[in-house]
Every structure is written in structure tokens, then in C-alpha cells.
Design an enzyme around this catalytic site. Structure first.
Site, PDB file in Angstrom:
ATOM      1  CE  LYS A  20      -2.116  -5.094   1.600  1.00 23.75           C
ATOM      2  NZ  LYS A  20      -1.640  -4.126   2.587  1.00 23.75           N
TER       3      LYS A  20
ATOM      4  CG  ASN B 256       1.788 -10.661 -11.394  1.00 25.17           C
ATOM      5  OD1 ASN B 256       2.528  -9.678 -11.415  1.00 25.17           O
ATOM      6  ND2 ASN B 256       1.471 -11.306 -10.288  1.00 25.17           N
ATOM      7  N   GLY B 257       4.410 -10.371 -13.661  1.00 18.49           N
ATOM      8  CA  GLY B 257       5.812 -10.739 -13.469  1.00 18.49           C
ATOM      9  C   GLY B 257       6.685  -9.971 -14.438  1.00 18.49           C
TER      10      GLY B 257
ATOM     11  NE  ARG C  53      -1.809  -9.425  -7.236  1.00 19.88           N
ATOM     12  CZ  ARG C  53      -1.058 -10.206  -6.472  1.00 19.88           C
ATOM     13  NH1 ARG C  53      -1.474 -10.506  -5.271  1.00 19.88           N
ATOM     14  NH2 ARG C  53       0.090 -10.661  -6.892  1.00 19.88           N
TER      15      ARG C  53
ATOM     16  CD1 TRP D 113       1.687  -0.633  -9.204  1.00 21.02           C
ATOM     17  CD2 TRP D 113       3.605  -1.596  -9.847  1.00 21.02           C
ATOM     18  NE1 TRP D 113       2.715  -0.006  -8.561  1.00 21.02           N
ATOM     19  CE2 TRP D 113       3.898  -0.568  -8.932  1.00 21.02           C
ATOM     20  CE3 TRP D 113       4.664  -2.333 -10.377  1.00 21.02           C
ATOM     21  CZ2 TRP D 113       5.200  -0.260  -8.537  1.00 21.02           C
ATOM     22  CZ3 TRP D 113       5.963  -2.025  -9.991  1.00 21.02           C
ATOM     23  CH2 TRP D 113       6.215  -0.995  -9.079  1.00 21.02           C
TER      24      TRP D 113
ATOM     25  CD  GLU E 262       4.144   1.024   9.361  1.00 18.43           C
ATOM     26  OE1 GLU E 262       5.188   0.891   8.719  1.00 18.43           O
ATOM     27  OE2 GLU E 262       3.028   0.730   8.890  1.00 18.43           O
TER      28      GLU E 262
ATOM     29  CG  HIS F  18      23.680  13.668  15.352  1.00 16.22           C
ATOM     30  ND1 HIS F  18      24.835  14.251  15.805  1.00 16.22           N
ATOM     31  CD2 HIS F  18      23.167  12.979  16.410  1.00 16.22           C
ATOM     32  CE1 HIS F  18      25.030  13.902  17.074  1.00 16.22           C
ATOM     33  NE2 HIS F  18      24.018  13.133  17.462  1.00 16.22           N
TER      34      HIS F  18
ATOM     35  CD  GLU G 227       2.771   2.864   2.684  1.00 14.27           C
ATOM     36  OE1 GLU G 227       3.244   1.838   2.219  1.00 14.27           O
ATOM     37  OE2 GLU G 227       2.053   2.852   3.714  1.00 14.27           O
TER      38      GLU G 227
ATOM     39  CE  LYS H 171       1.226   2.487   6.480  1.00 15.44           C
ATOM     40  NZ  LYS H 171       1.821   1.265   6.635  1.00 15.44           N
TER      41      LYS H 171
ATOM     42  CB  CYS I 128      -0.072  -7.341 -12.757  1.00 12.65           C
ATOM     43  SG  CYS I 128       1.217  -6.322 -13.467  1.00 12.65           S
TER      44      CYS I 128
HETATM   45  C1  G6P Z   1       4.541  -3.097  -0.479  1.00 13.14           C
HETATM   46  C2  G6P Z   1       3.292  -2.745   0.303  1.00 13.14           C
HETATM   47  C3  G6P Z   1       3.656  -2.511   1.771  1.00 13.14           C
HETATM   48  C4  G6P Z   1       4.364  -3.728   2.340  1.00 13.14           C
HETATM   49  C5  G6P Z   1       5.580  -4.119   1.502  1.00 13.14           C
HETATM   50  C6  G6P Z   1       6.103  -5.480   1.901  1.00 13.14           C
HETATM   51  O1  G6P Z   1       5.386  -2.007  -0.539  1.00 13.14           O
HETATM   52  O2  G6P Z   1       2.686  -1.601  -0.238  1.00 13.14           O
HETATM   53  O3  G6P Z   1       2.478  -2.266   2.514  1.00 13.14           O
HETATM   54  O4  G6P Z   1       4.783  -3.456   3.644  1.00 13.14           O
HETATM   55  O5  G6P Z   1       5.215  -4.209   0.114  1.00 13.14           O
HETATM   56  O6  G6P Z   1       5.112  -6.437   1.604  1.00 13.14           O
HETATM   57  P1  G6P Z   1       4.915  -7.812   2.335  1.00 13.14           P
HETATM   58  O7  G6P Z   1       3.686  -8.392   1.696  1.00 13.14           O
HETATM   59  O8  G6P Z   1       6.139  -8.614   2.064  1.00 13.14           O
HETATM   60  O9  G6P Z   1       4.737  -7.539   3.791  1.00 13.14           O
END
Ligand code: G6P
Length: 615
Positions: free
Chosen positions: A610, A101-102, A27, A75, A488, A511, A495, A492, A2
């Protein structure tokens, strides 16, 4: 997760709060809300399901006056996203409003007690429990708000960044932090700003205080910042200067932050290397390595802990440290590591990688490592975040604020820092020759220019993207340094376009995933010229033999793969271990353009946040 914003001063709070929420929307964005105390002493709370724009529309005909306010973008953790569960939450009497937040872990026990005393709840959130508890303590013990907050925080277990308004005291905001980030901005006119990170504050002031765990701050315009702890002991806040320009926080003409951040990578990586690599002497200087040289070069083992994209960067780091420094490396998901009772030695170096510096699992992994006596090194982007403050030393990636939820420039920033660190340590350990060291440093300097070339594939990828929008599944294959690139690339796509995608080591495909291959499934292969090139060609043939459609990322001038791939994307050549820095770019662009073709909100993908500040 949040996002929190607050303002108290002499000007209209609402526009500052809304603008701040927009900056923090990455966030969390399932609902949002705002609370202001107006000149008549009314505490108005407005909330709406959806994005900040929905809240703004809802507030159009409401009384949003007042020079003090708090706001929140949510969130969901406890309770579905709707306006009842959105913040701010009123206390039972309507005198107080809180944003949080938390997670309050013992909220059910506390709630049961309060319900038993006749308090009715309007939401199913853990956050509302906290404000009801504070008011209950205030009323039953005849306490001031600050005292009640101190008593209440002793009774709750969990993580929080909170801010509270009291309509009886419109000249005060009280906020507190425990394991969730909270920054206080000090305005030159005596005003105060609060936010989950510095981005909503940066345009008003460059003086901030990052609250520490256990801090409770009392904000009163025109008065010095007062910080105490739960036992009312005075704390001494450290005022820091922040250096974020407005341009860094805006889209700069791009339709989405993600595209802006993809295109920023060459300049960001130049910033990251500036002052650390000497172009004349081809030498890398990292102050963390100077300060902790012996600890770092004598590491028995390196353990990398991270989540998400940062974990993928860690997989590249493993290969770099092992091949250049000859130090054994393990790469762990922070969320698994923290609960696994791992074996740790005092001469282990734990490297925590995190863009935000606030990921709850990575923080917990650091705590565990520190308790076990390991030395903890942080690689982080957000200046002043919790991770750089909890680690013994580290390196900032310095790529500027990353707003797009799908991480791009932070990933390449992490990889370049890991490359510099591995080269630096290899040089100190004499595990590579001086000649090789200088040759690799020289190549690192050329990487931003090569990334600029890789970005020129944008138009080709934009043309290709519509072909893949109807795919239900995609496979990404790579070997060696390109295996994490495949992971990665797949992440992407998942996501932001919601297409299921898997990254796999190309040879492992036999496999399992090979059973999925048919003419409907796009297969993206990273097949740049390196020592595994011939092997990857065989893997491409295996896909082709089963009718699979191959798009290959190849080194420029490659004619061999062109003969049997459906599409090829040419990339500039570089040393094998730096290939991820180049090969990631077309995969970021591919995910971006596919998501745009599918009409998705690239910067705010559903269900994602994020900064994941809950476990
Ligand atoms: C979330 C974000 C990702 C990020 C991950 C780890 O899932 O959406 O983009 O890689 O957290 O976050 P950090 O800030 O620890 O790299």
C-alpha cells in the site's frame, strides 16, 4: 512497504503487537515476526513466512509473555521472503533484536567489514547488517545502546524506521527514523506504542508524535518521551491529537476492505467537501488558497508529481486546471521526475499527490522541487504523513484510512480535491464566468448522490464478472476525461485479479492494440455522453468489426450504444469533467468481483504494498 509495531507498558504486549500487525498488513505481507522480553529476561524472537495469521499459528505453543515487544510485517526488498530474512533480527550475541522498514543502501560495504571481524550473518538482508553493526560498536567501544545507535546511524546511508529491544534493559525501546515513517503513541497509563502509521495505535490513544528525520526516541514507560538526534542534541517532540475511529479501521460487515471503501465513497466525498463548499452560496473556500492566493493564481505552470493511482488522478487534474484555469500543466511520474534534471522555475507550482504521504519517489520529487525553488502543494490523505509536512501548503482529502491495497476512495477523493482546487483558482483568476462557477459547484455537491446511484450497478456487475474471469487480457478505452478512468480501471484489474489489462485513449487503439482484438478479449469502453461521444461510438464500431466483445459504460437512457455493445452499464449523467468520479465506480466494482470470482485475496494482492517507501 514493511510495517512496524511496538509496545512497552504494563500489559501483555503480544496481543497488541499481533493486532497492530494485522492493521498494518496492507503495507507488506510476505513474512512477519515478533520479539518480546519475558519476565525472566529472555528475548524471544518468532518469525514465519506468509501472513500475520501464519505467524500467529506458529506462536500458538510458544512463550509470548512480556510487557515489551516489537513486531514487523515484511515486503521483501533484499532477500527472498522466508523466516530467516523476516524481522526481528537478533544481534550476534542474541542480546538485541531489531525491526526495520526501509533500505540500508551501503549495507554490503558495512557487511564486508563486519564479516572481516568475524561476525556471522543469519540472513541476507540489509536490516540484519544494522543490528550487527550496532552491537559491534557497543561491544568494541563499551557503549550504551543509545550511544551505539547514534554512532551506527552516522555510518549508514539509506532510509530507515527502526525499533530495538535490549534484553539487558527490558524497560526501554529505542527507535529512530530517517525517510521512513514512524509514529509514537503516548498511552494515558505511561505506556508507549510505536507504529508505521497511526492505525495500530488509534484504539489505545489519540496522542501521537510523528518522529522527524534524524530523530532517535527513547521509550521508557512512566518517563517523559525523550527524543535526541545522532549528535545527542535534544529534540522537542510535538504531540498531536489524532482523530481516527475504530469503525474506520474495521471492515464494518463487508467481506473486504476494498468493497467497504468502494461503498464509502459517497460519504467520504461529502466529508471531503464539508466546510469547504458552501451549499447556500455555491462557493468553495480552501484555506491553502486563501493563505497562498498570489503564489497559486500566478503560477506560470503546474507540475503534478505522483505514482500509481495518484498519478491517474493527476492526469484528470491536468485537464481540469488547463480547461478551467488556463494554466499549463505537466503530469510526471515522481520516479522519473526525480532523476530527469527537470527545468523548474521559482514561479512553478508543483502539486504532489499521494494517498499515504510516504511514497519514497514522490518525497524525492518534492525535495528536488523545493531545492529548485518551486512552490510545493500537497494533496494527501494520511494526516501528519511526511508529504504534508514537507510541502509548503496543501489540502487533505479527508476520506479516512484506506486499507485495501487497491486504491479506490483515495482516488475519487483526490479527484474531488483537484476539482475544488481548479474551480477555486479559476474563480480567482476569472477564467470562468461566475455563472459557470456556481453551476459547477452545484454539480459537485450533487456528485455523492450520483455516486450512490452508480453503486447500484453492483449487482449487475457481480452477475457479469464470471464472464471475464477466464480472460488473459483486457482492454479499457476512454477519451478526454475518461482516458485516465480507463487507465485506472485497467490498473485495478491488474492489481487484484492478475489479468493483464491496458488502458488506452480510444482513438489510439488503431495504432497498436487493435491487433490484439479478437472474440477472446473483453473490451471495456467508457462511452458516456460528452463532446467526444460520437467519436467513441466509431471506436466501438472498430472493435466490433474485429469480433471484439464490448462492455460499455453509458449515460442512463442511452439507447444507441445498447444496439451494438454486448453489455451496457448505465450511469447517472454529470458534467463531463466530473464524469471520472462516477465512471470509476463500476470499474472498481468490476475489478473487485472478477478478483473475488477468481478466489484472489482482494485486500492483499501478491507483490503489492500500500505504501511504497522504497524507490
Ligand atoms: C502503491 C499503491 C497504490 C498507490 C501508489 C502511490 O503502488 O499500491 O495504490 O496508488 O503506491 O501511493 P501514494 O500513497 O503515493 O498515493
Amino acid at each position: 512497504m514493511c510495517g512496524i509495531v511496538g509496545y512497552i507498558g504494563k500489559t501483555h504486549a503480544y496481543p497488541i503487537l499481533i493486532k497492530g500487525l494485522k492493521r498494518l498488513e496492507y503495507r507488506g505481507y510476505d513474512s512477519a515476526g515478533v520479539a518480546m522480553i519475558n519476565d525472566n529476561g529472555n528475548l524471544n524472537v518468532y518469525k514465519a513466512k506468509g501472513k500475520v495469521a501464519d505467524l500467529e499459528a506458529y506462536c500458538e505453543d510458544k512463550d509470548t509473555s512480556g510487557c515489551v515487544g516489537i513486531a514487523h510485517t515484511r515486503w521483501a526488498t533484499h532477500g527472498e521472503p522466508n523466516s530467516a530474512n523476516a524481522h526481528p533480527h537478533y544481534s550476534a550475541s542474541g542480546r538485541l533484536a531489531l525491526i526495520h522498514n526501509g533500505i540500508i543502501e551501503n549495507y554490503l560495504t558495512v557487511k564486508e567489514k563486519l564479516v572481516g571481524r568475524g561476525i556471522a550473518f543469519k540472513s541476507v538482508t540489509d536490516s540484519e547488517v544494522l543490528i550487527q553493526l550496532i552491537e559491534y560498536i557497543m561491544q568494541s567501544n563499551n557503549l550504551e545502546l543509545l550511544e551505539a545507535v547514534q554512532v551506527a546511524l552516522h555510518q549508514v546511508i539509506g532510509a530507515y524506521a527502526i525499533a530495538i529491544l535490549d534484553r539487558e534493559h527490558p524497560d526501554t525501546i529505542i527507535c529512530a527514523r530517517q525517510s521512513s515513517p514512524l509514529v509514537v503513541g503516548l498511552g494515558s497509563d505511561g505506556a508507549y506504542y510505536i507504529a508505521s502509521d497511526a492505525s495500530p495505535i488509534a484504539e489505545y490513544t489519540d496522542k501521537v508524535v510523528y518522529l522527524n528525520d534524524g530523530d532517535i526516541a527513547v521509550l521508557q514507560p512512566g518517563h517523559d518521551l525523550r527524543v535526541v538526534n545522532m549528535d545527542n542534541e535534544t529534540q522537542h517532540p510535538n504531540v498531536k491529537q489524532i482523530d481516527v475511529t475504530l469503525g474506520q479501521l474495521e471492515k464494518g460487515g463487508y467481506p473486504y476492505f476494498m468493497l467497504k471503501e468502494i461503498f464509502e465513497q459517497p460519504s467520504c466525498l461529502r466529508d471531503c467537501m464539508r466546510g469547504r463548499i458552501s451549499v447556500e452560496g455555491y462557493h468553495i473556500t480552501l484555506s491553502a488558497v486563501i493563505d497562498y492566493r498570489d503564489k497559486l493564481i500566478n503560477a506560470r505552470r503546474i507540475i503534478i508529481v505522483a505514482c500509481g493511482t495518484s498519478w491517474h488522478a493527476g492526469l484528470i487534474g491536468k485537464q481540469l486546471f488547463e480547461s478551467l484555469c488556463r494554466t499549463p500543466v505537466e503530469v510526471e511520474y515522481a520516479s522519473e521526475f526525480r532523476y530527469r534534471d527537470p527545468v523548474l522555475y521559482p514561479d512553478d507550482v508543483v502539486v504532489a499527490i499521494s494517498q499515504s504521504g510516504e511514497t519514497a519517489d514522490t518525497l524525492a520529487a518534492i525535495e528536488l522541487a523545493r531545492k529548485a525553488g518551486a512552490f510545493v502543494f500537497g494533496i494527501c490523505n494520511a494526516i501528519g504523513a511526511s508529504i504534508p509536512r514537507l510541502t509548503q501548503t496543501g489540502v487533505y482529502i479527508h476520506v479516512g484510512p484506506e486499507i485495501g491495497v487497491a486504491s479506490t476512495k483515495a482516488f475519487t477523493g483526490q479527484v474531488i480535491v483537484l476539482s475544488m482546487l481548479a474551480l477555486c483558482l479559476a474563480n480567482e483568476r476569472h477564467t470562468i464566468s461566475d455563472e459557470k462557477y456556481k453551476e459547477m459547484v452545484a454539480e459537485l455537491i450533487r456528485i455523492p448522490e450520483k455516486m450512490e446511484k452508480a453503486l447500484k450497478t453492483n449487482e449487475q456487475i457481480e452477475r457479469l464478472a464470471p464472464i471475464f474471469t477466464y480472460a488473459k487480457n483486457c482492454l479499457y478505452l476512454g477519451r478526454g476525461y475518461n482516458y485516465p478512468v480507463a487507465l485506472e480501471g485497467a490498473l485495478k484489474l491488474k492489481e487484484i485479479s492478475y489479468i493483464h489489462a491496458e488502458g488506452y485513449p480510444a482513438a489510439e487503439m488503431k495504432h497498436g492494440p487493435i491487433a490484439l482484438i479478437d472474440s477472446e478479449m473483453p473490451v471495456f469502453v467508457i462511452a458516456t455522453r460528452d463532446k467526444l461521444y460520437e467519436k467513441v461510438i466509431s471506436n466501438i464500431q472498430e472493435v466490433r468489426a474485429r469480433g471484439g466483445r464490448v462492455t460499455a459504460l453509458v449515460t442512463e437512457g442511452d439507447e444507441q450504444i445498447r444496439k451494438f455493445a454486448d453489455h451496457v452499464i448505465e450511469l447517472p449523467d454529470t458534467i463531463e469533467c466530473f464524469q471520472p468520479l462516477i465512471a470509476s465506480i463500476p470499474l472498481q466494482l468490476l475489478a473487485y468481483h472478477i478478483a473475488v470470482c477468481k478466489g484472489k485475496d482482494v485486500d492483499r494482492p501478491r507483490n503489492l504494498a500500500k505504501s511504497v517507501t522504497v524507490e
